[in-house]
Design an enzyme around this catalytic site. Structure first.
Site, PDB file in Angstrom:
ATOM      1  N   TYR A   1      15.898  64.742  11.300  1.00 59.41           N
ATOM      2  CA  TYR A   1      16.011  63.387  11.856  1.00 59.41           C
ATOM      3  C   TYR A   1      14.668  62.886  12.385  1.00 59.41           C
ATOM      4  CZ  TYR A   1      18.370  59.431  14.037  1.00 59.41           C
ATOM      5  OH  TYR A   1      18.792  58.176  14.380  1.00 59.41           O
TER       6      TYR A   1
ATOM      7  N   TYR B   1      15.959  53.156   8.230  1.00 61.14           N
ATOM      8  CA  TYR B   1      16.481  53.763   9.458  1.00 61.14           C
ATOM      9  C   TYR B   1      17.924  53.328   9.641  1.00 61.14           C
ATOM     10  CZ  TYR B   1      17.076  55.548  14.127  1.00 61.14           C
ATOM     11  OH  TYR B   1      17.543  56.240  15.214  1.00 61.14           O
TER      12      TYR B   1
END
Lengths: 393, 139
Positions: A297, A347
């Site tokens: 991440y 994102y």
């Protein structure tokens, strides 16, 4: 350490549940449609990819941040009867957890076919949640927001700066992450940053957003909608795609959690991922060394450096040097963020990392790691988080 | 300087945090400790925790910079007059780390481990915000 895992019970999940379909809409700065609509189309695409009918869906797992109701999505899809659903909190910490909860539901028979998804419209500058902060600040937020510590770049920057001080991590190390993600995105027709190369000189001259972090340390802000379909491995074998098995999974808050700013959790301020990784590998027959690539991440570049440490690819403090010499790029020992990740593809709270993990195991990534058999997909560090190990049969 | 109408004020009536904010209004910094071990911790717990084993105590108000970031535009409008804002994580003398911001200090004067002391900024009649300033050798 004994976490009281009943291994026989866990084996009902391990490699018994598979991801059989994936789908997403093209990413955009302004997708022009509400998430109540894009979510439905993303799930539709994932069902078609799996070769399943809409009325075969009976479960739904999504992010708590979604404003759309499960039943509204189910109705538009034409689901006959939704019999299990779940909303998981903590933004980017929830990505792998949508799979974890779905896998548990499938493994114990509460649902047969679950759609996990994230639809998120955050491309517009006015959509930044931190910029909306003007009410009376309550609960955990009162521990940091009244001092102006609210932009995620600052909250994570506090960790990153300490890491630089304590371990000698350099801005060039963060740059290696940004450049690897960008190189991968340059080959990805869906990536927001396709055709926009990034070199170290450009990285180092990036505009400061919150010292020590600059523009290229920050993820994109994107509108997107993505979904995947989870079902039992027996059913998966009858479907058209290579089954992608859910091998291990974990969720963890760590001690003393304060949303993103849990700076008192350990003596050296490890993130929540340390606790998630511990559970994940305890439950796993595979180890970090077995991962052919990793989708870590990346809301901000330092999270990949600490993620490499937290998930056991290197020792504490060695995450910076680990990124040197192209090690995390395609062709390196551990390609990371092979679709471009949150930094350069889109994102979308890490859901694109799940889809890229599935593509790597199917052998269909635009940045395919040769003979990829297993991969790690993680959720956001800092918040209560989740992670999953995916593998092929 | 007048308070910006959108300043993110803390909820000083929170049942757990009320003693902290009541003390801060009188320019005192409270922390919590375990009554048994004397060990200080943060964030605070409800006083009924573990059969009432926690208590508030007045902290020394001294600490060292554990980490810091310097925020600039785009930022919350309420902090515009304070940019660039030096947000800090202070490891207080009693052990825990507190989020705060610096006053009377420029970004280039910051360093890891530098000693700081608490100061208070009165945001409203009811709210004094603990902030930090460099501890000078004469202090």
């Amino acid at each position: 350490m004994n976490h009281n895992i009943d291994r026989d019970l866990f084996r009902r999940i391990q490699d018994r549940v598979a991801i059989v379909g994936i789908g997403h809409l093209p990413f955009a700065k302004d997708i022009g449609r509400p998430i109540s609509d894009t979510a439905v189309e993303a799930i539709q695409l994932a069902l078609e990819d799996a070769g399943l009918r809409n009325d075969e869906l009976d479960g739904m797992s999504m992010f708590e941040m979604e404003s759309t109701h499960e039943v509204a999505i189910a109705r538009r899809l034409g689901v006959r009867n939704l019999q299990w659903w779940d909303k998981i909190s903590y933004g980017g910490g929830a990505s792998a957890a949508t799979l974890m909860h779905a896998a548990a539901a499938v493994a114990c028979g509460l649902a047969t076919t679950v759609a996990c998804h994230r639809a998120r419209n955050r491309g517009a500058k006015t959509a930044r949640p931190w910029a909306q902060e003007r009410e009376l600040v309550k609960d955990d937020k009162a521990l940091h927001v009244p001092w102006g510590l609210i932009r995620p770049v600052d909250v994570i920057g506090m960790w990153a700066h300490r890491h630089m001080h304590e371990f000698g991590t350099k801005r060039e190390h963060f740059g290696n992450v940004a450049i690897a993600a960008r190189k991968h995105a340059n080959n990805n027709p869906y990536a927001m940053m396709r055709g926009r190369p990034l070199d170290m000189q450009t990285y180092l001259s990036g505009r400061v957003i919150g010292y020590p972090l600059t523009l290229y340390d920050c993820c994109l802000e994107t509108d997107g909608a993505l979904a995947c379909i989870v079902t039992s491995v027996e059913r998966a074998r009858d479907l058209r795609n290579v089954p992608v098995l859910i091998h291990s999974l974990a969720q963890a808050s760590g001690p003393n959690p304060v949303h993103l700013a849990n700076y008192n959790n350990t003596p050296t301020m490890e993130t929540t991922s340390v606790f998630c990784a511990q559970l994940l590998w305890e439950r796993s027959a595979l180890k970090p060394i077995d991962m052919d690539c990793a989708q870590i991440y990346d809301a901000f570049t330092p999270l990949v450096i600490t993620g490499l440490e937290d998930y056991g690819f290197c020792k504490r403090g060695e995450g910076g040097p680990f990124t040197e010499g192209g090690r995390i790029e395609l062709g390196g020992a551990l390609p990371v963020l092979t679709s471009g990740g949150g930094l350069s593809e889109a994102y979308v709270h890490g859901f694109n990392l799940i889809l890229e993990g599935v593509r790597q195991l199917r052998g269909t990534s635009v940045n395919q790691v040769p003979n990829c058999k297993s991969t790690l997909v993680t959720g956001a560090s800092g918040v209560a988080t989740s992670a999953v190990v995916l593998r092929t049969e | 300087m007048p308070l910006h109408p959108d300043y993110p004020l803390p909820d000083v009536d929170d049942p757990v945090m009320r003693p902290f904010w009541e003390a801060a209004r009188q320019h005192k910094l409270l922390l919590q400790r375990d009554r048994r071990t004397g060990k200080a911790f943060w964030p605070p717990k409800p006083l009924y925790w573990n059969g009432g084993e926690v208590e508030w105590f007045e902290a020394s108000g001294r600490g060292n910079i554990y980490s810091y970031v310097v925020g600039d535009e785009p930022f919350l409008p309420a902090f515009k007059d304070q940019l660039p804002l030096i947000m800090v994580l202070v490891e207080v003398a009693e052990g825990p780390r507190l989020v705060g911001y610096m006053i009377n200090c420029k970004p280039h004067q910051m360093s890891f481990g530098m000693p700081v002391r608490v100061a208070f900024r009165d945001l409203t009649e009811r709210i004094g915000l603990p902030v930090w300033e460099p501890l000078r050798s004469a202090d």
